[in-house]
Design an enzyme around this catalytic site. Structure first.
Site, short mmCIF file in Angstrom:
data_model
loop_
_atom_site.label_atom_id
_atom_site.label_comp_id
_atom_site.label_asym_id
_atom_site.label_seq_id
_atom_site.Cartn_x
_atom_site.Cartn_y
_atom_site.Cartn_z
N GLY A 146 0.84 -1.29 0.02
CA GLY A 146 -0.06 -0.03 0.11
C GLY A 146 0.91 1.11 0.01
N LYS A 147 0.28 2.44 -0.33
CA LYS A 147 1.07 3.59 -0.03
C LYS A 147 0.07 4.77 -0.05
CE LYS A 147 5.48 4.87 -0.54
NZ LYS A 147 6.55 4.10 -0.26
#
Ligand code: GLU
Length: 420
Positions: free
Chosen positions: A109-110
């Site tokens: 994720g980011k």
């Protein structure tokens, strides 16, 4: 000025292109590709902040979960004026393959907020962080998605996210973020983990290529957390750091920069500017310095088609995410440059984030040497696995790392099957 990125250097397009190359090399079925290639969730949020002058300014933020196939989504949060949804999608995608390369039980994720923290007061940054954290709150959690620091985000910012999340739950939840201050459940060794991981992969590369680390010339583009610590560890191993840069200036000394003094200077003044015993050079000159080890440790797309031919190094160690475009990859390959790809080279950060999360979940903390030993083992094992694919399949190191990462996610998705 560095050459500006062209449309082909859109980070997300680059991520998709590198995925396709790996999927083709692995001869992955279309059904599997369809399940693992694209982000699972993309959240775009409005972040209104009361500025110190009383006005309300609206920022835009994102949290992208690319994959939760192998475990909770994992990846940092970036505060930078150039953050776009495509950049965050690319960075989230790379986190998935990165966690799989080092074989930690996380997906990718980011997050990011388009802002310039360098022009904001500490109070404005805190209000931005708390509002952004509450906006992404439905997605995050120690079993769901665990943010961490990235470009221009700090342990203090992680502490505010931990506090905002914990206050809404009604009890402390240290495992919701990693990269926290030590006294709030952070891990020893997390702060220097990315640079230390870069250092280990550089040592492994030098060993494979027969390059002595002692007196090897090193150039570091970007002197933030990853770049400065990699420089410091290489300097301690008697390599000679001849060039360095930050967002404002590039400097050079052919006899070697005094790295401990340079780090103190940067801490004191906020920049490499005004450092004695070094000459100022242009960013292009920095990248084309003759050296054994070049470490791009800034942002994406700094080595592109237009400047790759000027590079004169034996090893490129990608401390940054996505610094080399596919066109530049092909040029470096032809020149015989050995590349340590980002998803391997800079994976030390997320590896110690994993250690932090494990310690938080167990409420049992390790000493620094324990963290370093475990990190060294993970980095060296992962390097050897990627290097073996590089040799056995006669593919470059980028493709080898992507084959390992994508291959592990593909295996996991096949076992889980398609719901419902
Ligand atoms: N931002 C770092 C990276 O790009 C660390 C992510 C993490 O620790 O979750 O790998």
């Amino acid at each position: 000025m560095l050459p500006t990125a062209t449309p082909e250097t859109n980070a997300y397009e680059v991520a998709l292109e590198n995925f396709d190359l790996a999927a083709n090399a692995l001869e992955l079925e279309e059904n599997v590709r369809a399940m693992i290639k694209y982000p699972e969730r993309i959240l775009c949020v409005s972040v209104p902040v009361r500025m110190d002058n009383g006005h309300i300014f609206r920022y835009e933020g994102y949290r992208v979960q690319h994959s939760t196939t192998r475990g909770p989504a994992k990846g940092g949060i970036r505060y930078h004026p150039n953050v776009t949804v495509d950049e965050v999608k690319a960075l989230a995608t790379w986190m998935t393959w990165k966690c799989a390369v080092v074989n930690i039980p996380f997906g990718g994720g980011k997050g990011g907020v388009t802002c310039n923290p360098k022009e904001m007061s500490i109070g404005e940054i805190e209000r931005l962080t708390r509002r952004y954290a509450s906006a992404i709150l439905p997605l995050i959690g120690p079993e769901q998605d665990i943010p961490a620091p990235d470009v221009y985000t700090t342990p203090q910012i992680m502490a505010w996210i931990m506090d905002t999340y914990s206050m809404t739950k009604g009890y402390p939840v240290p495992g919701v973020v990693t990269g926290k201050p030590i006294c709030l459940g952070g891990s020893l060794g997390r702060n220097e983990a990315t640079g230390r991981g870069v250092f280990y992969t550089v040592l492994s590369s030098c060993e494979q290529l027969g390059i002595p680390v002692k007196e090897a010339r090193v150039v570091v583009q970007g002197f933030g957390n990853a770049g400065s610590i990699a420089a410091h560890l290489l300097d301690s191993a008697q390599a000679v750091v001849i060039g360095a840069s930050d967002s404002r200036i590039a400097i050079y000394n052919r006899h070697g920069l005094d790295i401990p003094k340079l780090i103190t200077h940067k801490e004191r003044t906020g920049s490499l500017k005004g450092f004695p015993a070094a000459e100022e050079i242009t960013p292009e000159e920095l990248l084309s310095l003759e050296c054994e080890i070049l470490i791009p440790a800034a942002l994406e797309n700094t080595i592109i088609e237009a400047n790759a031919h000027t590079i004169r190094t034996r090893i490129v160690a990608e401390a940054a995410n996505g610094p080399v475009t596919p066109e530049a990859d092909r040029i470096l390959d032809r020149k015989g440059v050995f590349l340590i790809p980002d998803i391997l080279c800079n994976a030390g950060g997320v590896t110690v984030s994993y250690f932090e999360w494990v310690q938080d979940e167990q409420h049992l903390f390790w000493d620094a040497q324990d963290v370093y030993n475990r990190l060294e083992r993970v980095m060296k094992t992962s390097f050897n696995e990627v290097f073996k694919i590089h040799v056995d399949h006669k593919v470059n190191m980028r493709l080898a790392a992507n084959m390992l990462g994508v291959g592990r996610v593909a295996e996991a998705v096949k076992l889980r099957g398609l719901y419902p």
